[in-house]
Design an enzyme around this catalytic site. Structure first.
Site, mmCIF file in Angstrom:
data_model
loop_
_atom_site.group_PDB
_atom_site.id
_atom_site.type_symbol
_atom_site.label_atom_id
_atom_site.label_comp_id
_atom_site.label_asym_id
_atom_site.label_seq_id
_atom_site.Cartn_x
_atom_site.Cartn_y
_atom_site.Cartn_z
ATOM 1 N N HIS A 88 0.828 -1.203 0.000
ATOM 2 C CA HIS A 88 0.000 0.000 0.000
ATOM 3 C C HIS A 88 0.864 1.254 0.000
ATOM 4 O O HIS A 88 0.509 2.267 -0.591
ATOM 5 C CB HIS A 88 -0.939 -0.012 1.195
ATOM 6 C CG HIS A 88 -1.833 -1.207 1.202
ATOM 7 N ND1 HIS A 88 -2.415 -1.704 2.332
ATOM 8 C CD2 HIS A 88 -2.214 -2.017 0.199
ATOM 9 C CE1 HIS A 88 -3.112 -2.769 2.019
ATOM 10 N NE2 HIS A 88 -3.008 -2.988 0.730
ATOM 11 N N CYS A 111 -6.502 0.951 -19.139
ATOM 12 C CA CYS A 111 -6.023 1.735 -17.996
ATOM 13 C C CYS A 111 -4.950 1.036 -17.165
ATOM 14 O O CYS A 111 -4.684 1.437 -16.042
ATOM 15 C CB CYS A 111 -7.184 2.148 -17.105
ATOM 16 S SG CYS A 111 -8.023 0.754 -16.345
HETATM 17 C C1 PEP Z 1 -5.415 -3.321 -13.841
HETATM 18 O O1 PEP Z 1 -5.542 -4.451 -13.390
HETATM 19 O O2 PEP Z 1 -4.830 -3.081 -14.907
HETATM 20 C C2 PEP Z 1 -5.956 -2.160 -13.129
HETATM 21 C C3 PEP Z 1 -5.988 -0.972 -13.702
HETATM 22 O O3 PEP Z 1 -6.370 -2.339 -11.870
HETATM 23 P P1 PEP Z 1 -5.393 -2.547 -10.631
HETATM 24 O O4 PEP Z 1 -3.990 -2.265 -11.112
HETATM 25 O O5 PEP Z 1 -5.861 -1.609 -9.596
HETATM 26 O O6 PEP Z 1 -5.628 -3.981 -10.316
#
Ligand code: PEP
Ligand code: MG
Length: 747
Positions: A363, A676
C-alpha cells in the site's frame, strides 16, 4: 585461563570505560583495550578487527600477535575464522584452530603458535562493525561463561565504536556513517530525486554502555519493562482493533511478558552493561537470528521483538520519536517499512522514499505512486547506515540509492534530473495540444487516480479526465470502514477538483494484494484468482451498495461514470448493474439527489470477458481494459512475482492480437473502450495499443507528456502495418520491428 566471576567482568568493563574517558587517540585506546582484555581473560592474544569497507576486515590492534601485522592483515567477509565470525554474526569457539575448516594461516601475524580461538562479533543492532578475538597456546575450548563475557565486552566495544572512540588513520578507523554507500534495491516508483535523509524512526543513541551499579540498572530495566507491558496492554484494550493488529499486539504482549527476555537482559546488566546496552545486546542477537530464519512467519515475530526493543529503548532513554531535529528542506524518507496512512501524512513534501523492506504491490508503494514520489524498496541495511541529514540520491528507475554520494556521482545524477526536468518542460509545452497522430487519429489521454492528492495533477498533466479512479485507496488508508456520508463528501470533492471533466469511478476492488485492515482476511491459496473485487461485491453487497449510494449522492445532477472491476462473465455485469439501478431507484424514491446521466462500465481483466456474448457488448456503456490483471491472466504470470512479472512482453504478438479482438468485439455496438493498466503510460506500449485500435488510454499523470509526444510524431497506420508484418513473420514480440520503425519517424 582462570575462572571468571561477575565482578571480573564488571571490573573489565569499568576499565574499558575509563579508557574511553581518557583523551587518548583511537589507536592508543584500541591498543590499551586489547591489552586489558588479554590480561583480564588470561589469554596470550587479544585482537580487534574492524571493517575497512563493507566486505573487508582489518586487524586494527593486537596484544600477542606481531605488531607489524596491524593494519596490514586483512580478510574478506566469510574468509578464515575471523571472517566467518563476522559473516555469521555469531561466536566461533575452537580448541584447535589450525585444523578448523576455513582456517587461514596468516604468516605475518605469527599466529601458528596459538591453538585455541574464540572470536565474537562486534555489532550493534544489525550493523556489523568488526570482530574481537582471543587466542591461546593451550588447546582448550572456551567455556560458555567466557564466551558470554567476551560477548558483553564486544557489545561495549560496539557502542564505543559507534560513539567514535576509535577514530584514527585509514579507512578501518575512519569515522562511521561518513563513507559513500550504494544501496541496490528494487523500484517502487520511478523518478529521480536528490535530497537529505529524514529517518522515520530516529536512531536511539546510547551514551552509557557500562554501568557501575547493577542494582540500579536492574531496577531501571524492570521499571521500563513494566511501563512497556502496560502500554502494550493498553493498546490491546483499544476497541477498534482488527484481527491482524490484535495478532501483532498479542505477540508483543507475549514478548513483553517473556521471562526469558527480561532474564537475559538482567544477566547482561549483572555482567556490567547498562540497561540500554543490555536491550541493544539482546536486540542484536534477535536481528542476527532474523537474518538467518527463512520462515516468513518467524521473521515477522522476530521483527515484532525488534520493534519492542526499540520501544523499550525509547522508554529507557526518554528519547521519543521527536528528537527535536528539523526536517531538511528536501527530505528523503528512510524507513524500515511504512504504512500507507503514515506515508500520506508526509505527503508531497517528500522528495523520495527508501524502504529497507516493502514490496511493489504494498500500500505504501501505491501511495508513493499516487503522489509520484520516487521510491526504492528492499534497500538492505539502509536504516542502520543512514543518519538524519545525510545527502542521498534516489534513483527510482533503477531501484538504487546513493547515500553520501561522491561529488562525481552526484554531478552525473544531477545531469539526469536536469534532463528529466527539461523533458518535462518539453512535455508541458504539449499540454494543451491534442494527442493526434501524423495520420490524423486522435487518442484521448486520461489519468489514473485514487486519492485527493492525485487531483491537482489533472490540470498540469493535460489529461482529459480521470479514466480510472481506484476507490479502494480511500478504504485502505483508514483503520475502519468509511461511512457513506464521508465517502459522498470525498467523491464530491473529487468531482469538484475535476471541474466538469469525466471521472470513471471504479467500485471497490479489494482482495488479492489489497486487503482492508479492518476486514477479516481470507486465507486463500491463490488470492489473485480468489475472492476479490466484484466477487466480494456481489456475494456481500452491503459495502457495494453503500458505496454506490455515496457515488449517486456525490453526482447530484452531474454525469456519472462508474465501472465494476474484474467482471469475468456477462451475468456478473448484469447483477452489478442491477444493484446500481436499484440504488438509483431507491435514492430517487427517497427524494435524494441523483446524477443527470449514468454510464455503467465493466473492467475487462480476465480473458473470458473478451469472449462474452454480443449482448454484453451491447448492454455495457463502456469497457476498460485493466491491463495489469489482464496480462497476468493472459500469460499466467503473477504481476507481484519479481521472477516472472517481466517475463512476457506487452508487445507480444498474441497479446496485441488479443487487443485487436477486444476492439473488434466493441466496434459493432460503438461501445467505448479504454485501456487503464500501467502499460498505457509506457510510450512504446501506448503506441502499440493505439495502433491496435484503442482510442482512449488512462495512465499515471507523469506519463501523459511522454506518451503524447510519441503519439504526435508517428503515423499510426504505418505502425500498425509494421506490427502486422512482424506478427505474420512469426516473431514472439513486435518490439524490435517497432523500435526500428520508430527510428525512421523523426522528431
Ligand atoms: C489493472 O488491473 O490493470 C488495473 C488498472 O487495476 P489494478 O492495477 O488496480 O488492479
Ligand atoms: Mg486490476
Amino acid at each position: 585461563m582462570h575462572e571468571r566471576t561477575e565482578s571480573d567482568s564488571r571490573k573489565l568493563l569499568r576499565r574499558l570505560r575509563d579508557v574511553l574517558g581518557t583523551k587518548a587517540k583511537g589507536q592508543e585506546r584500541l591498543d590499551q583495550i586489547t591489552h586489558l582484555i588479554a590480561d583480564s581473560m588470561g589469554t596470550e592474544v587479544c585482537s580487534i578487527y574492524l571493517f575497512r569497507d563493507a566486505e573487508t576486515l582489518e586487524l586494527c590492534a593486537t596484544e600477542g600477535l606481531k605488531k607489524e601485522a596491524v593494519h596490514q592483515t586483512r580478510m574478506k567477509l566469510g574468509e578464515g575464522l575471523v571472517g566467518r565470525v563476522a559473516r555469521l554474526g555469531q561466536p566461533v569457539n575452537t580448541a584447535d584452530a589450525p585444523s578448523e575448516k576455513g582456517f587461514r594461516y596468516m604468516p605475518e601475524t605469527g599466529e601458528e603458535l596459538y591453538s585455541s580461538f574464540l572470536g565474537v562479533p562486534i555489532q550493534r543492532v544489525g550493523e556489523k562493525l568488526g570482530v574481537l578475538v582471543c587466542q591461546s597456546k593451550e588447546a582448550r575450548a572456551y567455556s560458555e561463561d567466557e564466551i558470554y563475557a567476551l560477548d558483553v565486552v564486544a557489545m561495549v566495544l560496539a557502542e564505543m565504536t559507534e560513539l567514535g572512540a576509535f577514530q584514527g588513520d585509514g579507512p578501518a578507523m575512519g569515522v562511521l556513517h561518513k563513507q559513500p554507500v550504494l544501496f541496490r534495491g528494487n523500484s517502487g516508483q520511478e523518478g529521480a530525486a536528490e535530497g537529505r535523509v529524514w529517518l522515520h524512526e530516529p536512531r536511539v543513541v546510547v551514551t552509557n554502555p557500562v554501568a557501575d551499579d547493577p542494582l540500579t540498572e536492574i531496577d531501571r530495566i524492570r521499571e521500563a519493562v513494566g511501563v512497556l507491558r502496560v502500554s502494550v496492554d493498553d493498546l490491546l484494550a483499544a476497541e477498534s482493533l482488527d484481527k491482524d493488529q490484535k495478532a501483532v499486539l498479542e505477540a508483543y504482549r507475549m514478548f513483553a511478558h517473556s521471562r526469558g527476555w527480561l532474564r537475559r537482559m538482567e544477566e547482561d546488566i549483572q555482567a556490567g552493561l547498562s540497561a540500554e546496552a543490555a536491550v541493544e545486546k539482546e536486540q542484536s542477537a534477535t536481528r542476527n537470528r532474523l537474518e538467518q530464519v527463512p520462515d516468513a512467519y518467524l521473521r515477522e515475530r522476530l521483527n515484532d521483538l525488534d520493534d519492542l526493543s526499540n520501544r523499550l529503548l525509547r522508554i529507557l532513554t526518554g528519547q521519543g520519536k521527536d528528537t527535536g531535529a528539523t526536517m531538511p528542506e528536501n527530505p528523503v524518507l528512510v524507513a524500515r517499512n511504512i504504512g500507507p496512512a503514515e506515508l500520506l501524512e508526509y505527503g508531497r513534501k517528500l522528495k523520495g522514499v527508501i524502504l529497507q523492506e516493502g514490496s511493489v504491490g504494498s500500500h505504501a508503494a501505491i501511495v508513493a505512486r499516487a503522489l509520484s514520489i520516487p521510491m526504492v524498496i528492499n534497500a538492505e541495511r539502509i536504516t542502520t547506515e543512514a543518519l538524519n541529514g545525510d545527502a542521498i540520491l534516489v534513483d527510482g528507475d533503477q531501484g538504487i540509492a546513493h547515500l553520501r554520494p561522491e561529488e562525481t556521482v552526484a554531478r552525473s545524477f544531477r545531469d539526469k534530473i536536469a534532463m528529466q526536468a527539461a523533458a518535462q518542460k518539453r512535455y508541458a509545452s504539449l499540454r494543451d495540444l491534442p494527442a493526434i497522430s501524423r495520420d490524423g487519429v486522435t487518442i484521448s489521454l486520461h489519468m489514473n487516480a485514487g486519492l485527493m492528492a492525485d487531483l491537482p495533477s489533472l490540470e498540469g498533466s493535460g489529461a482529459e479526465g480521470v479514466g480510472l479512479f481506484r476507490t479502494e485507496l480511500q478504504f485502505l488508508i483508514r483503520n475502519k470502514m468509511p461511512q457513506r456520508g464521508e465517502l459522498a463528501v470525498l467523491y464530491t470533492r473529487v468531482l469538484g477538483a475535476a471541474k466538469g471533466r469525466p471521472v470513471a469511478f471504479r467500485t471497490l476492488d479489494i482482495g488479492s494484494d489489497k486487503v482492508l485492515p479492518y476486514m477479516k482476511p481470507q486465507d486463500e491459496p491463490n488470492p489473485a484468482m480468489g475472492w476479490r473485487a466484484i466477487r466480494v461485491g456481489l456475494d456481500k453487497p452491503g459495502v457495494l451498495r453503500m458505496q454506490l449510494q455515496a457515488l449517486l449522492r456525490a453526482h447530484n445532477g452531474r454525469d456519472m461514470m462508474v465501472m465494476f472491476p474484474f467482471i469475468a462473465e456477462f451475468s456478473e455485469f448484469q447483477e452489478a448493474r442491477s444493484h446500481l439501478l436499484r440504488e438509483i431507484h431507491r435514492e430517487r424514491s427517497l427524494g435524494h439527489p441523483v446524477p443527470k446521466t449514468v454510464q455503467i462500465g465493466a473492467m475487462l481483466e480476465t480473458p473470458s470477458l473478451a469472449y462474452a456474448p454480443d449482448a454484453f457488448f451491447k448492454l455495457v456503456d463502456f469497457v476498460s481494459i485493466g491491463g495489469n490483471d489482464l496480462k497476468q491472466f493472459f500469460f499466467a504470470a503473477d504481476r507481484e512475482n519479481e521472477r516472472v512479472r517481466k517475463r512476457y512482453d506487452t508487445l507480444n504478438a498474441s497479446f496485441l492480437g488479443f487487443m485487436a479482438l477486444i476492439v473488434a468485439r466493441c466496434a459493432p455496438y460503438d461501445t467505448k473502450l479504454s485501456f487503464c493498466g500501467e502499460d498505457a503510460g509506457r510510450p512504446i506500449e501506448a503506441l502499440a495499443l493505439a495502433a491496435m485500435g484503442l482510442r482512449t488510454l488512462s495512465m499515471r499523470p507523469a506519463s501523459i507528456g511522454p506518451v503524447k509526444a510519441l503519439l504526435r510524431r508517428v503515423d499510426l497506420a504505418a505502425a500498425r502495418a509494421v506490427i502486422d508484418r512482424a506478427i505474420a513473420s512469426g516473431a514472439d514480440t513486435v518490439r524490435p520491428a517497432l523500435m526500428e520503425f520508430l527510428a525512421t519517424q523523426g522528431e
